[in-house]
Design a protein around this motif. Structure first.
Motif, PDB file in Angstrom:
ATOM      1  N   VAL A  82       1.019  -1.064  -0.430  1.00 34.65           N
ATOM      2  CA  VAL A  82      -0.133   0.064  -0.177  1.00 34.65           C
ATOM      3  C   VAL A  82       1.047   1.393  -0.255  1.00 34.65           C
ATOM      4  CG1 VAL A  82      -1.382   1.071   0.963  1.00 34.65           C
ATOM      5  CG2 VAL A  82      -1.638  -1.088   0.977  1.00 34.65           C
ATOM      6  N   LEU A  83       0.740   2.072  -0.979  1.00 32.66           N
ATOM      7  CA  LEU A  83       1.684   3.094  -0.728  1.00 32.66           C
ATOM      8  C   LEU A  83       1.001   4.599  -0.678  1.00 32.66           C
ATOM      9  CD1 LEU A  83       4.328   4.294  -1.965  1.00 32.66           C
ATOM     10  CD2 LEU A  83       3.538   4.752  -4.243  1.00 32.66           C
ATOM     11  N   ILE A  84       0.999   4.782   0.191  1.00 33.77           N
ATOM     12  CA  ILE A  84       0.864   6.650   0.421  1.00 33.77           C
ATOM     13  C   ILE A  84       1.334   7.696   0.193  1.00 33.77           C
ATOM     14  CG2 ILE A  84      -0.584   7.963   2.408  1.00 33.77           C
ATOM     15  CD1 ILE A  84      -0.224   5.344   4.313  1.00 33.77           C
ATOM     16  N   GLU A  85       0.811   8.839  -0.544  1.00 34.65           N
ATOM     17  CA  GLU A  85       2.584  10.265  -1.113  1.00 34.65           C
ATOM     18  C   GLU A  85       1.290  11.082  -0.919  1.00 34.65           C
ATOM     19  OE1 GLU A  85       3.782   8.657  -4.568  1.00 34.65           O
ATOM     20  OE2 GLU A  85       2.099   8.450  -5.314  1.00 34.65           O
ATOM     21  N   VAL A  86       2.322  12.292  -0.063  1.00 35.39           N
ATOM     22  CA  VAL A  86       2.140  13.011   0.256  1.00 35.39           C
ATOM     23  C   VAL A  86       3.084  14.066  -0.637  1.00 35.39           C
ATOM     24  CG1 VAL A  86       1.600  14.868   2.144  1.00 35.39           C
ATOM     25  CG2 VAL A  86       1.233  12.168   2.258  1.00 35.39           C
ATOM     26  N   ALA A  87       2.426  14.784  -1.732  1.00 38.49           N
ATOM     27  CA  ALA A  87       3.583  15.070  -2.813  1.00 38.49           C
ATOM     28  C   ALA A  87       3.047  17.157  -2.348  1.00 38.49           C
ATOM     29  CB  ALA A  87       3.874  15.339  -3.993  1.00 38.49           C
ATOM     30  N   TYR A  88       3.422  18.028  -2.288  1.00 34.80           N
ATOM     31  CA  TYR A  88       3.599  19.122  -1.703  1.00 34.80           C
ATOM     32  C   TYR A  88       4.913  20.570  -1.955  1.00 34.80           C
ATOM     33  CZ  TYR A  88       6.318  17.955   2.381  1.00 34.80           C
ATOM     34  OH  TYR A  88       7.013  17.076   3.126  1.00 34.80           O
ATOM     35  N   SER A  89       4.245  21.754  -2.421  1.00 32.43           N
ATOM     36  CA  SER A  89       5.443  22.680  -2.746  1.00 32.43           C
ATOM     37  C   SER A  89       6.079  23.026  -1.664  1.00 32.43           C
ATOM     38  CB  SER A  89       4.384  23.935  -2.975  1.00 32.43           C
ATOM     39  OG  SER A  89       3.418  24.417  -2.155  1.00 32.43           O
ATOM     40  N   SER A  90       7.399  23.623  -1.908  1.00 32.66           N
ATOM     41  CA  SER A  90       8.202  23.942  -1.061  1.00 32.66           C
ATOM     42  C   SER A  90       9.232  25.129  -0.851  1.00 32.66           C
ATOM     43  CB  SER A  90       8.514  22.781  -0.247  1.00 32.66           C
ATOM     44  OG  SER A  90       9.850  22.121  -1.599  1.00 32.66           O
ATOM     45  N   PRO A  91       9.729  25.584  -0.170  1.00 33.37           N
ATOM     46  CA  PRO A  91      10.212  26.847  -0.948  1.00 33.37           C
ATOM     47  C   PRO A  91      11.697  25.817  -1.115  1.00 33.37           C
ATOM     48  CG  PRO A  91       9.766  26.897   1.578  1.00 33.37           C
ATOM     49  CD  PRO A  91       9.167  26.047   0.988  1.00 33.37           C
ATOM     50  N   GLU A  92      11.947  27.039  -2.349  1.00 29.52           N
ATOM     51  CA  GLU A  92      12.969  26.860  -3.405  1.00 29.52           C
ATOM     52  C   GLU A  92      14.496  26.614  -2.401  1.00 29.52           C
ATOM     53  OE1 GLU A  92      13.401  28.489  -6.925  1.00 29.52           O
ATOM     54  OE2 GLU A  92      11.156  27.796  -7.378  1.00 29.52           O
ATOM     55  N   GLU A  93      14.631  27.918  -1.803  1.00 26.12           N
ATOM     56  CA  GLU A  93      15.776  27.312  -0.857  1.00 26.12           C
ATOM     57  C   GLU A  93      15.783  26.144   0.111  1.00 26.12           C
ATOM     58  OE1 GLU A  93      12.290  29.961   1.217  1.00 26.12           O
ATOM     59  OE2 GLU A  93      13.112  29.458  -1.135  1.00 26.12           O
ATOM     60  N   ALA A  94      16.986  25.437   0.791  1.00 26.95           N
ATOM     61  CA  ALA A  94      17.302  25.156   1.370  1.00 26.95           C
ATOM     62  C   ALA A  94      16.987  25.468   2.881  1.00 26.95           C
ATOM     63  CB  ALA A  94      18.642  24.456   1.151  1.00 26.95           C
ATOM     64  N   PRO A  95      16.841  24.158   3.559  1.00 21.16           N
ATOM     65  CA  PRO A  95      16.419  25.280   4.823  1.00 21.16           C
ATOM     66  C   PRO A  95      17.867  25.443   5.888  1.00 21.16           C
ATOM     67  CG  PRO A  95      15.254  22.790   4.588  1.00 21.16           C
ATOM     68  CD  PRO A  95      16.290  23.144   3.527  1.00 21.16           C
ATOM     69  N   SER A 116      12.217  17.827  -7.456  1.00 25.11           N
ATOM     70  CA  SER A 116      12.116  18.872  -8.665  1.00 25.11           C
ATOM     71  C   SER A 116      12.243  20.283  -7.828  1.00 25.11           C
ATOM     72  CB  SER A 116      11.383  18.952  -9.203  1.00 25.11           C
ATOM     73  OG  SER A 116       9.871  19.460  -8.681  1.00 25.11           O
ATOM     74  N   ALA A 117      12.671  20.645  -7.932  1.00 21.37           N
ATOM     75  CA  ALA A 117      12.858  22.312  -7.130  1.00 21.37           C
ATOM     76  C   ALA A 117      11.365  23.059  -6.503  1.00 21.37           C
ATOM     77  CB  ALA A 117      13.173  23.703  -7.420  1.00 21.37           C
ATOM     78  N   GLY A 118      11.275  23.450  -5.854  1.00 20.24           N
ATOM     79  CA  GLY A 118       9.949  23.441  -5.206  1.00 20.24           C
ATOM     80  C   GLY A 118       9.097  22.742  -4.392  1.00 20.24           C
ATOM     81  N   LEU A 119       9.154  21.398  -4.644  1.00 24.81           N
ATOM     82  CA  LEU A 119       8.517  20.022  -4.651  1.00 24.81           C
ATOM     83  C   LEU A 119       8.711  19.498  -3.724  1.00 24.81           C
ATOM     84  CD1 LEU A 119       5.750  18.421  -5.159  1.00 24.81           C
ATOM     85  CD2 LEU A 119       7.061  17.657  -7.769  1.00 24.81           C
ATOM     86  N   CYS A 120       8.376  18.801  -2.769  1.00 24.13           N
ATOM     87  CA  CYS A 120       8.696  17.316  -1.924  1.00 24.13           C
ATOM     88  C   CYS A 120       7.680  16.456  -1.893  1.00 24.13           C
ATOM     89  CB  CYS A 120       9.065  18.000  -0.381  1.00 24.13           C
ATOM     90  SG  CYS A 120       9.717  17.216   0.616  1.00 24.13           S
ATOM     91  N   ARG A 121       7.953  15.180  -1.258  1.00 24.19           N
ATOM     92  CA  ARG A 121       7.027  14.218  -1.253  1.00 24.19           C
ATOM     93  C   ARG A 121       7.895  13.382  -0.493  1.00 24.19           C
ATOM     94  NH1 ARG A 121       7.435  12.143  -6.384  1.00 24.19           N
ATOM     95  NH2 ARG A 121       8.458  10.665  -5.518  1.00 24.19           N
ATOM     96  N   VAL A 122       7.352  12.694   0.400  1.00 26.68           N
ATOM     97  CA  VAL A 122       6.905  11.576   1.194  1.00 26.68           C
ATOM     98  C   VAL A 122       5.668  11.112   0.695  1.00 26.68           C
ATOM     99  CG1 VAL A 122       6.572  11.348   3.688  1.00 26.68           C
ATOM    100  CG2 VAL A 122       7.325  13.838   3.560  1.00 26.68           C
ATOM    101  N   GLU A 123       6.853   9.506   0.837  1.00 25.51           N
ATOM    102  CA  GLU A 123       5.445   8.640   0.394  1.00 25.51           C
ATOM    103  C   GLU A 123       6.209   7.281   1.417  1.00 25.51           C
ATOM    104  OE1 GLU A 123       8.294   6.837  -3.188  1.00 25.51           O
ATOM    105  OE2 GLU A 123       7.443   8.052  -4.157  1.00 25.51           O
ATOM    106  N   ILE A 124       5.122   6.418   1.680  1.00 27.69           N
ATOM    107  CA  ILE A 124       5.287   5.960   2.472  1.00 27.69           C
ATOM    108  C   ILE A 124       4.435   3.821   2.283  1.00 27.69           C
ATOM    109  CG2 ILE A 124       3.811   5.075   5.163  1.00 27.69           C
ATOM    110  CD1 ILE A 124       3.339   7.608   5.753  1.00 27.69           C
ATOM    111  N   ASP A 125       5.064   3.715   2.595  1.00 22.31           N
ATOM    112  CA  ASP A 125       3.895   2.291   1.810  1.00 22.31           C
ATOM    113  C   ASP A 125       4.569   1.240   3.089  1.00 22.31           C
ATOM    114  OD1 ASP A 125       6.614  -0.441   1.896  1.00 22.31           O
ATOM    115  OD2 ASP A 125       7.453   1.426   1.566  1.00 22.31           O
ATOM    116  N   LEU A 126       3.382   0.143   3.563  1.00 28.09           N
ATOM    117  CA  LEU A 126       3.046  -0.705   3.742  1.00 28.09           C
ATOM    118  C   LEU A 126       2.447  -2.291   3.346  1.00 28.09           C
ATOM    119  CD1 LEU A 126       0.887   1.718   6.074  1.00 28.09           C
ATOM    120  CD2 LEU A 126       3.062   0.449   6.988  1.00 28.09           C
ATOM    121  N   PRO A 127       2.522  -3.087   3.990  1.00 24.97           N
ATOM    122  CA  PRO A 127       2.050  -4.594   3.353  1.00 24.97           C
ATOM    123  C   PRO A 127       0.995  -4.602   2.644  1.00 24.97           C
ATOM    124  CG  PRO A 127       3.519  -4.901   5.008  1.00 24.97           C
ATOM    125  CD  PRO A 127       3.533  -3.504   5.282  1.00 24.97           C
ATOM    126  N   LEU A 128       0.168  -5.203   2.517  1.00 27.20           N
ATOM    127  CA  LEU A 128      -0.607  -5.087   1.832  1.00 27.20           C
ATOM    128  C   LEU A 128      -1.456  -6.378   2.355  1.00 27.20           C
ATOM    129  CD1 LEU A 128      -3.644  -3.831   0.055  1.00 27.20           C
ATOM    130  CD2 LEU A 128      -2.569  -5.035  -1.851  1.00 27.20           C
TER     131      LEU A 128
END
Length: 277
Positions: free
Chosen positions: A203-216, A247-259
């Motif tokens: 099972v794949l859960i993806e949370v993709a979101y925009s982020s500031p282009e500069e590094a923290p 890519s610049a300005g984009l971040c994605r968190v992926e969570i995978d779990l056994p189906l």
């Protein structure tokens, strides 16, 4: 005995007087003995499974504690360094500001660990991910609209199940969504996409979101953790968490779990007992 002819015990039958058992009686007693053996074997297997689950739980807790210790090392070292500089008479204002930031980072880490300690004892069950994600999004989408987020949710067409603790999985998802909210709020373009899908036996859960282009600043994650604690929890469920920047300005968190297979309601057996008494 079991199906593998393994001797598990002896069933003794007593009678008030000497008698001989007929073929039907012997068959009935053999059936009873086999049923007792099967029950004993299942109890043994259940005990082994419970022991395995306890071992997994201990391993997951050890991973969490190890992660917390690793995360606390950097801010505590920096706090010590700043304190020494203050003691040496260096710029008080700058050092106090940095000292406060490091103390807040350490406080957040300890706070997340404390929240786990206050959590209710986990109950292993079949967790339906589509419904869980949908419920969490509904709780937060009003706030997203108020903040001007362009938020979308794409769920799988069919229910997707995984075996585990619903409260722990929910905590992980809430933390990921909160992290995304903080990052999107600081971005110029405010987009957020939550997706649930099946990929093979995962099972794949993806949370993709925009982020500031500069590094923290200082190369640190905005929430001060990198989600390491929550990664340890997901790994305890047989999955993993990944943080990607495609890519610049984009971040994605992926969570995978056994189906897991969809739970089936236990049907009541209508077959009559075969023991003849």
């Amino acid at each position: 005995s079991s199906d593998l002819n393994e001797v598990l015990g002896v069933l003794e039958i007593y009678a008030d007087k000497v008698r001989y058992f007929g073929p039907e009686e012997r068959d009935a007693l053999q059936h009873v003995a086999n049923q007792v053996a099967v029950s004993l074997k299942r109890n043994e297997q259940q005990a082994a499974r419970e022991q395995f689950h306890r071992s997994q739980k201990i391993e997951a807790q050890a991973n969490v504690l190890s992660t917390v210790a690793g995360e606390l090392h950097a801010p505590l070292e920096n706090i010590l360094l700043r304190a020494r500089r203050i003691a040496a008479g260096e710029s008080l204002g700058v050092e106090l500001t940095a000292l406060t930031e490091e103390a807040e980072a350490a406080s957040h880490i300890v706070g997340r660990l404390a929240s786990l300690g206050r959590a209710e004892p986990e109950v292993l069950q079949m967790v339906e991910i589509n419904g869980l994600v949908s419920a969490l999004v509904r709780l937060r989408e009003r706030g997203w609209k108020d903040l001007g987020f362009d938020a979308q949710t794409r769920l799988a067409r069919t229910p997707l199940y995984t075996a585990g603790s619903q409260s722990q999985i929910e905590q992980v998802l809430l933390n990921v969504l909160a992290r995304a909210e903080r990052t999107v709020a600081a971005a110029v373009v405010k987009t957020l996409l939550v997706t649930v899908s099946a990929a093979g036996k995962r099972v794949l859960i993806e949370v993709a979101y925009s982020s500031p282009e500069e590094a923290p600043r200082n190369g640190r994650d905005p929430d001060g953790s990198g989600l390491s604690i929550w990664r340890a929890i997901v790994q305890g469920h047989g999955g993993d968490v990944r943080i990607l920047r495609p890519s610049a300005g984009l971040c994605r968190v992926e969570i995978d779990l056994p189906l897991s297979s969809a739970p089936r309601q236990a049907a009541r057996s209508l077959r009559a007992w075969t023991a003849l008494l």
